[in-house]
Enzyme design. Sequence first.
Site, PDB file in Angstrom:
ATOM      1  N   GLU A 163     -19.030   5.352  18.342  1.00  0.00           N
ATOM      2  CA  GLU A 163     -17.823   5.410  19.185  1.00  0.00           C
ATOM      3  C   GLU A 163     -16.543   5.411  18.349  1.00  0.00           C
ATOM      4  O   GLU A 163     -15.529   4.816  18.704  1.00  0.00           O
ATOM      5  CB  GLU A 163     -17.814   4.273  20.221  1.00  0.00           C
ATOM      6  CG  GLU A 163     -18.898   4.468  21.282  1.00  0.00           C
ATOM      7  CD  GLU A 163     -18.819   3.450  22.403  1.00  0.00           C
ATOM      8  OE1 GLU A 163     -17.719   3.193  22.896  1.00  0.00           O
ATOM      9  OE2 GLU A 163     -19.883   2.930  22.791  1.00  0.00           O
ATOM     10  N   GLY A 164     -16.620   6.101  17.225  1.00  0.00           N
ATOM     11  CA  GLY A 164     -15.494   6.193  16.304  1.00  0.00           C
ATOM     12  C   GLY A 164     -15.634   5.194  15.179  1.00  0.00           C
ATOM     13  O   GLY A 164     -15.523   3.988  15.387  1.00  0.00           O
ATOM     14  N   TRP A 193     -27.800  11.807  17.002  1.00  0.00           N
ATOM     15  CA  TRP A 193     -27.386  10.393  17.058  1.00  0.00           C
ATOM     16  C   TRP A 193     -27.032   9.997  18.490  1.00  0.00           C
ATOM     17  O   TRP A 193     -26.069   9.261  18.719  1.00  0.00           O
ATOM     18  CB  TRP A 193     -26.197  10.092  16.128  1.00  0.00           C
ATOM     19  CG  TRP A 193     -26.197  10.839  14.837  1.00  0.00           C
ATOM     20  CD1 TRP A 193     -25.239  11.715  14.398  1.00  0.00           C
ATOM     21  CD2 TRP A 193     -27.191  10.808  13.812  1.00  0.00           C
ATOM     22  NE1 TRP A 193     -25.585  12.224  13.173  1.00  0.00           N
ATOM     23  CE2 TRP A 193     -26.775  11.686  12.787  1.00  0.00           C
ATOM     24  CE3 TRP A 193     -28.409  10.129  13.667  1.00  0.00           C
ATOM     25  CZ2 TRP A 193     -27.520  11.899  11.636  1.00  0.00           C
ATOM     26  CZ3 TRP A 193     -29.146  10.352  12.512  1.00  0.00           C
ATOM     27  CH2 TRP A 193     -28.702  11.216  11.523  1.00  0.00           C
ATOM     28  N   PHE A 205     -24.727   9.515  26.725  1.00  0.00           N
ATOM     29  CA  PHE A 205     -23.444  10.135  26.374  1.00  0.00           C
ATOM     30  C   PHE A 205     -23.698  10.998  25.143  1.00  0.00           C
ATOM     31  O   PHE A 205     -23.964  10.476  24.056  1.00  0.00           O
ATOM     32  CB  PHE A 205     -22.441   9.014  26.072  1.00  0.00           C
ATOM     33  CG  PHE A 205     -21.025   9.439  25.801  1.00  0.00           C
ATOM     34  CD1 PHE A 205     -20.151   9.688  26.852  1.00  0.00           C
ATOM     35  CD2 PHE A 205     -20.538   9.524  24.498  1.00  0.00           C
ATOM     36  CE1 PHE A 205     -18.815  10.022  26.604  1.00  0.00           C
ATOM     37  CE2 PHE A 205     -19.217   9.855  24.239  1.00  0.00           C
ATOM     38  CZ  PHE A 205     -18.356  10.108  25.298  1.00  0.00           C
ATOM     39  N   ALA A 206     -23.651  12.319  25.309  1.00  0.00           N
ATOM     40  CA  ALA A 206     -24.038  13.237  24.231  1.00  0.00           C
ATOM     41  C   ALA A 206     -22.817  13.956  23.680  1.00  0.00           C
ATOM     42  O   ALA A 206     -22.461  15.049  24.132  1.00  0.00           O
ATOM     43  CB  ALA A 206     -25.086  14.229  24.739  1.00  0.00           C
ATOM     44  N   LEU A 207     -22.179  13.325  22.685  1.00  0.00           N
ATOM     45  CA  LEU A 207     -20.975  13.889  22.059  1.00  0.00           C
ATOM     46  C   LEU A 207     -21.261  14.349  20.629  1.00  0.00           C
ATOM     47  O   LEU A 207     -20.983  15.488  20.273  1.00  0.00           O
ATOM     48  CB  LEU A 207     -19.849  12.846  22.084  1.00  0.00           C
ATOM     49  CG  LEU A 207     -18.502  13.246  21.468  1.00  0.00           C
ATOM     50  CD1 LEU A 207     -17.875  14.420  22.216  1.00  0.00           C
ATOM     51  CD2 LEU A 207     -17.532  12.051  21.473  1.00  0.00           C
ATOM     52  N   ARG A 252     -29.842 -29.057   8.366  1.00  0.00           N
ATOM     53  CA  ARG A 252     -30.433 -28.797   7.057  1.00  0.00           C
ATOM     54  C   ARG A 252     -29.791 -29.694   6.003  1.00  0.00           C
ATOM     55  O   ARG A 252     -28.563 -29.768   5.896  1.00  0.00           O
ATOM     56  CB  ARG A 252     -30.205 -27.318   6.691  1.00  0.00           C
ATOM     57  CG  ARG A 252     -30.592 -26.938   5.279  1.00  0.00           C
ATOM     58  CD  ARG A 252     -32.071 -26.789   5.117  1.00  0.00           C
ATOM     59  NE  ARG A 252     -32.384 -26.177   3.816  1.00  0.00           N
ATOM     60  CZ  ARG A 252     -33.617 -26.020   3.378  1.00  0.00           C
ATOM     61  NH1 ARG A 252     -34.631 -26.414   4.117  1.00  0.00           N
ATOM     62  NH2 ARG A 252     -33.836 -25.468   2.201  1.00  0.00           N
ATOM     63  N   ARG A 257     -14.150   1.236  24.038  1.00  0.00           N
ATOM     64  CA  ARG A 257     -13.919   0.718  22.681  1.00  0.00           C
ATOM     65  C   ARG A 257     -13.628  -0.785  22.645  1.00  0.00           C
ATOM     66  O   ARG A 257     -14.201  -1.496  21.816  1.00  0.00           O
ATOM     67  CB  ARG A 257     -12.798   1.502  21.993  1.00  0.00           C
ATOM     68  CG  ARG A 257     -13.339   2.688  21.241  1.00  0.00           C
ATOM     69  CD  ARG A 257     -12.294   3.537  20.566  1.00  0.00           C
ATOM     70  NE  ARG A 257     -12.936   4.698  19.956  1.00  0.00           N
ATOM     71  CZ  ARG A 257     -12.366   5.886  19.806  1.00  0.00           C
ATOM     72  NH1 ARG A 257     -11.136   6.068  20.235  1.00  0.00           N
ATOM     73  NH2 ARG A 257     -13.026   6.863  19.249  1.00  0.00           N
TER      74      ARG A 257
END
Length: 373
Positions: free
Chosen positions: A353-354, A148, A115-117, A257, A232
């Site tokens: 993606e925002g 990116w 996906f090249a945005l 632990r 999203r």
Amino acid sequence: MGTFSLEPEQLAWCAELRALAAERLAPLAEKGEPGRVNRPLVAELGQLGLLDRLFTSGALDLCLLRESLAQVSTEAETALALQGLGAHPIHAHGGPAVRERWIPEVRAGRAVAAFALSEPGAGSDAAALSLAAEGDADGWRLTGEKCWISNAPEADVYTVFARTTPDAGARGVTAFAVPADRPGLTGEPLDMLSPHPIGALAFDGVPVTRDDVLGEVDAGFRVAMGTLNLFRPSVGAFAVGMAQAALDATLTHTSQREAFGAPLKNLQTVAHQVADMSVRVESARLMVYAAASAYDEGATDVPRRAAAAKLLATETAQQVVDTAVQLHGARALRRGHVLEHLYREVRAPRIYEGATEVQQAIIARELYKEAAQ
């Protein structure tokens, strides 16, 4: 299905996915080279029928798929998600020829999609795209850069967003399916913190035709936003899966632990942090499922819900993984530890993606729009 509970068969499917990821996918992921497309892993995702689910499932099933894989193998989850992100616009908006050329190959795990945005000067402000699509006798020629881009420069096909009408903002962008072997298309990998492949692409008069258009000319922004609204919530699911893995590791570690003569879990400060981690993970999970269910039901408030789910889940995962690292101490920062891996993986989803700030802007815009009505 109720928004806040999963059916028994959905829970069983999630358990089955985690088992498949552990047995079949994680071993292939471990053999992969960081920053490179892991084609044997992609092929196995196809063989198991999981890539097919990208095109036959609703948003909620996509979330369950991504969350379940992420709990076991972030590499397998990301390989699957990138195939969906790159190929969904082709599946949903491509003409018969371009769909028949690529979707069966992607489903089978034989072709890698991207996906090249984003561009060097247009990341969060996606409407500022400058990759130029200049008309010629056969269609257009693409000139400019993308940056990116996950799976670049090794993908076989790119969903590319280019400017067909200058100075028109979001209204002048068109989506194209561009095979990697088109003349004039070159790329280079970028050395990033996260282990999955990311690169830059250069377009030097790359030819595209009417047949390559996805959706309508000048309506590519709608293609991009429709794809992101679907994916999203499932980015949020990826984040929830990572947060759950960090919580599970913390429960085991703090039970075993010892410090000051007793297990760590007996320290009130530790117990309270673990409780807080659990509440945060469950809250994010419920918001992700609610957003995905809203998408599947065709609700009108999907952009706001999808943005809210991504925002809450990715920010929560960052907090939970960070707390898990703190409770584990230095061992969590040793190369190869599950939390060292998650710590590197968890940062990027707050940006791609925002970014979180973009999600906040979307949420506020939609709230004011609703209030005005």
